[in-house]
Enzyme design. Structure first.
Site, PDB file in Angstrom:
ATOM      1  N   HIS A   1      -8.140  -0.801  -2.238  1.00 53.04           N
ATOM      2  CA  HIS A   1      -9.003  -0.357  -1.149  1.00 53.04           C
ATOM      3  C   HIS A   1      -8.908   1.153  -0.983  1.00 53.04           C
ATOM      4  O   HIS A   1      -7.828   1.708  -0.776  1.00 53.04           O
ATOM      5  CB  HIS A   1      -8.633  -1.084   0.147  1.00 53.04           C
TER       6      HIS A   1
ATOM      7  N   GLU B   1      -6.795   3.197   1.563  1.00 54.75           N
ATOM      8  CA  GLU B   1      -5.379   2.854   1.722  1.00 54.75           C
ATOM      9  C   GLU B   1      -4.516   3.764   0.845  1.00 54.75           C
ATOM     10  O   GLU B   1      -3.790   3.327  -0.046  1.00 54.75           O
ATOM     11  CB  GLU B   1      -5.200   1.354   1.447  1.00 54.75           C
TER      12      GLU B   1
ATOM     13  N   HIS C   1      -1.131  -2.715  -0.191  1.00 53.17           N
ATOM     14  CA  HIS C   1      -2.238  -2.386   0.709  1.00 53.17           C
ATOM     15  C   HIS C   1      -1.667  -1.721   1.946  1.00 53.17           C
ATOM     16  O   HIS C   1      -0.464  -1.633   2.127  1.00 53.17           O
ATOM     17  CB  HIS C   1      -2.974  -3.667   1.152  1.00 53.17           C
TER      18      HIS C   1
ATOM     19  N   GLU D   1       1.296  -5.360   2.965  1.00 57.88           N
ATOM     20  CA  GLU D   1       0.522  -4.478   3.838  1.00 57.88           C
ATOM     21  C   GLU D   1       1.520  -3.490   4.429  1.00 57.88           C
ATOM     22  O   GLU D   1       2.380  -3.868   5.223  1.00 57.88           O
ATOM     23  CB  GLU D   1      -0.170  -5.273   4.948  1.00 57.88           C
TER      24      GLU D   1
END
Ligand code: 0X9
Ligand code: CA
Ligand code: ZN
Length: 459
Positions: free
Chosen positions: A200, A203, A335, A408
């Site tokens: 992404h 990120e 992420h 994450e």
């Protein structure tokens, strides 16, 4: 559990409510992806919203079905990135929406350099800087590291894989010594572990995570016993940037665009981009965990692996099948944000499913929970958040039987910096995952050892 009011630290260190009000007003007037020329992206201007109301995974999945991305999950609220149409649909579901401040201005009032991070975030690496840093690491540790160009992004940037392994023979080699080797005796293969980052675009901290790993494995080899042992006994692959085009687009104008997808045009649409983490070839588009609309933040692409970046990395992973056996045993895809350790599946709420036995699930959860203890993240199955389909970890596990996690990273919430934490946190927040990464490497030869079933599965 109400989150604290978001506080924004300005470059001079002061935090003011006036600054918050100002930022909020600015965010409404000047959308995240605005630029001076209203182009095809004008309709796609997105904001982060706090959505109060959804409290179950099914409710969150329904919000995500509008095509918004879900960026953070709390007990009775979520944070989404949505355009105006998606936001309106979420409102009509009866939820309360609040616009959050747009990306921070880290320009320090100076003229932006195109394709560079803003001055106050200069410690982040743009594509060119990251590649230069990697080349420097390889030059510094040539006996440990090498680089392969595994393919190209849509816009033609190299997608690379860095291979890291020490000169020591794999455990299980019958006898060390040149004579035996010359006799053609095969050394046992080293278990391989894959670290990927930056699916992404916005990120950016994940590229720093990949760069940290290269530095750490290189500089601590021969100094730190755990690192030395893992670099010697594993083959470590780092793919530091899966989405170079999106990453560059996000920083190109000098102010962050909150871009998520790649930069591939879509047929018959002015909206660009596929969500790479919905484009992998396992249960692609199966389950309401992605969108078929080109304008969506979670557009799954025209078909599995339709994004060149996903095809390149999938082909690379498939190329690690040697004599019918996948050499890569475990993986982490980095992420941001929310501070989570996630394991498959994302396509179903069920803990076990076709392709995931109870023992497999237990090994995932055991190692995942242990890694989360070391970095302070929250461990859970990814669908505890909301349903996703076509994600990398579902493919790596479901298709290749690689124990694949999604991390994450920092921060835990939008108010603490969201996708754009200041560069001052890079060192701390990458080193924070050191122990978890080593744990995965140490478990990679037999993930089932973690649940006491080494005999059953690993002999
Ligand atoms: O939605 C995603 O792709 C990930 N969140 S993010 O905010 N970085 O976009 C989470 C994916 C979780 N699901 C699986 N890993 N299956
Ligand atoms: Ca800074
Ligand atoms: Zn992501």
């Amino acid at each position: 559990m109400r989150p604290p009011t978001p506080r924004f630290r300005r470059p001079n260190g002061r935090v003011t409510t006036a600054a918050i009000a100002g930022l909020l007003a600015l965010a409404v007037a000047t959308p995240a992806s605005s630029n001076s020329t209203p182009g095809p992206d004008a309709r796609e201007r997105v904001h982060e919203y706090e959505v109060t109301g959804p409290r179950t995974a099914a409710q969150r999945t329904a919000v995500a079905a509008t095509g918004a991305s879900v960026d953070a999950v709390r007990r009775d609220s979520i944070v989404i990135t949505a355009d105006a149409g998606q936001a309106e649909r979420v409102r009509r579901m009866g939820y309360l929406l609040r616009v959050l401040p747009g990306p921070p201005d880290r320009g320090d009032g100076r003229k932006p350099t195109p394709f560079d991070f803003p001055p106050a975030d200069a410690k982040y690496h743009n594509y060119k800087e990251a590649m230069a840093e990697i080349d420097a690491d390889i030059a510094a540790y040539p006996s440990l590291m090498s680089k392969q160009v595994i393919g190209k992004s849509y816009e033609g940037r190299d997608i690379i894989a860095v291979k890291i392994t020490g000169s020591a023979k794999a455990a299980g080699a019958a006898q060390p010594g040149a004579a035996r080797e010359a006799d053609g005796e095969k050394a046992a293969a080293k278990p391989e572990v894959l670290f990927t980052a930056h699916q992404h675009a916005r990120e950016h901290l994940t590229v720093e995570m990949a760069l940290y790993l290269l530095k750490e494995f290189g500089s601590q080899y021969g100094k730190d016993a755990r690192v030395t042992k893992m670099v010697d006994s594993r083959v470590i692959w780092v793919v530091p940037d899966l989405n170079p085009d999106g990453g560059e687009y996000d920083i190109a104008s000098g102010s962050y665009r909150s871009w998520r997808k790649n930069r591939q045009p879509n047929n018959g649409s002015s909206s660009r981009g596929t969500d790479l983490n919905r484009n992998w070839d396992y249960k692609w588009g199966c389950c309401g965990g992605s969108s078929g609309s080109t304008g969506s933040e979670t557009y799954r692409g025209s078909g599995p692996e339709s994004a060149p970046e996903v095809k390149v990395v999938s082909d690379f992973v498939r190329s690690r099948v040697v004599n019918g056996k996948q050499q890569i045993k475990a993986a982490i895809d980095f992420h941001t944000y929310s501070e989570l350790v996630l394991w498959p599946f994302g396509w179903t709420y069920d803990d076990t499913a076709p392709g995931m036995t109870q023992d497999e699930r237990d090994a995932f959860a055991k190692v995942g929970t242990s890694m989360a203890r070391s970095n302070g993240y929250t461990p859970e199955q990814s669908s505890d958040l909301y349903i996703t389909d076509g994600t990398i970890d579902d493919w790596l596990w479901g298709n290749q039987k690689i124990f694949a996690y999604t991390f994450e990273m920092y921060p835990s919430s939008a108010g603490a910096g969201g996708f754009y934490p200041p560069d001052e946190v890079i060192d701390r927040e990458t080193a924070r995952n050191r122990d978890a990464v080593l744990q995965l490497l140490e478990n990679a030869d037999c993930m089932y050892r973690s649940i006491g079933k080494e005999q059953q599965y690993c002999t």
